[in-house]
Design an enzyme around this catalytic site. Sequence first.
Site, PDB file in Angstrom:
ATOM      1  N   LYS A 111      -7.279  13.095  -1.248  1.00 22.22           N
ATOM      2  CA  LYS A 111      -6.400  14.237  -1.555  1.00 22.22           C
ATOM      3  C   LYS A 111      -6.961  15.544  -1.002  1.00 22.22           C
ATOM      4  O   LYS A 111      -6.204  16.410  -0.569  1.00 22.22           O
ATOM      5  CB  LYS A 111      -6.143  14.329  -3.056  1.00 22.22           C
ATOM      6  N   LYS A 194       3.487  -2.238   1.071  1.00 23.29           N
ATOM      7  CA  LYS A 194       4.326  -2.363  -0.110  1.00 23.29           C
ATOM      8  C   LYS A 194       5.275  -1.187  -0.250  1.00 23.29           C
ATOM      9  O   LYS A 194       5.141  -0.179   0.429  1.00 23.29           O
ATOM     10  CB  LYS A 194       3.445  -2.508  -1.349  1.00 23.29           C
ATOM     11  N   LYS A 197       6.851   5.439  -2.638  1.00 22.31           N
ATOM     12  CA  LYS A 197       7.652   6.631  -2.363  1.00 22.31           C
ATOM     13  C   LYS A 197       7.006   7.525  -1.315  1.00 22.31           C
ATOM     14  O   LYS A 197       7.657   8.317  -0.673  1.00 22.31           O
ATOM     15  CB  LYS A 197       7.946   7.402  -3.636  1.00 22.31           C
TER      16      LYS A 197
END
Length: 331
Positions: A111, A194, A197
């Site tokens: 991040k 997979k 979003k």
Amino acid sequence: METVVSGIRPTGNLHLGNYFGAMQNFVKMQSEYNSFFFIADYHSLTTHPTPEDLHGNVKKVLVEYLACGIDPEKATLYIQSDLPETAELYLLLNMNAYMGELERVTTFKEKAKKQPQNVNAGLLTYPSLMAADIIIHKANKVPVGKDQEQHLEMTRTFARRFNRMYKVQFFPEPEAFNFGATLVKIPGLDGSGKMGKSEGEGNAIFLADEPNVIKKKVMRAVSDAGPTVPNSIKPEPIENLFSLLRVMSTADTVEYFEAKYNSCEIRYGDLKKQLVEDIVKFTEPLRERIKELSSDDKYLGKVAAMGAEKAHDSGAKNIKDVREIIGFRKF
Ligand code: TRP
């Protein structure tokens, strides 16, 4: 009865991957465990410090949890910020959390790379907030995916450290709860990996997607020119389409397209049309329920209030004990 805790950040709608990966299991768990499911709105600030519509995003998740079958009478379904004692425990855990160990966390490093202009203290201390969420209810089990295992390891470290520092056996060390063989992986529509979003527009089918949107996404899913050799192994994008078919369609349908594939007669357009039909049918009741719940703020308010109260019954009691243990005492 053992206690289970799990949270989700309110950063978007639930997709089919969430449904089969987590929600179905949550629904089973709520009858067998003392279950806490919460919406991690504090956590969402670590990546979205000035959220555009925090309340709206929280509402979305609340609605979708309910639509999937979380029963607020059985489980404790609450919003993280409705249990501000979480923030107190977070503060206390931070006093015994070390810079070095926090900096080593993979998700932090990722991040920090992704948002170099905003490497805030919340991002660094994400694991202590997550630990607070879990141990505030003295949880034994945490149903999370592989990507959260390191966070859970930190939670155990913090729980153990607390017990050792204050010479108590207060917090259990929670373990990851892998739903074992029942876990169904749902691939995305972009040909690899997979459903998620964050993989880009069109990769995930959301529970709230309208039929025309589902159609558009599925028809655009990655495929190829088709096999030229009978009984060949399926490349990943094709295997993914079949995986979806296996989850969403009848065994007859799967068999039909397997045979077509094996004889090199398959037309992916036909397979996709069938997939659209079956996904639309499957998601129909969820879509309806989502619509119904979304327009019932009164009911949602009741659910949230009940969740807050139940979460408080559990969390506030434990925090009171923690304060005692550390030595904050009344005069
Ligand atoms: N970190 C989790 C995720 O990104 C969300 C989360 C926050 C969580 N607190 C939690 C999960 C406590 C389980 C338990 O998916």
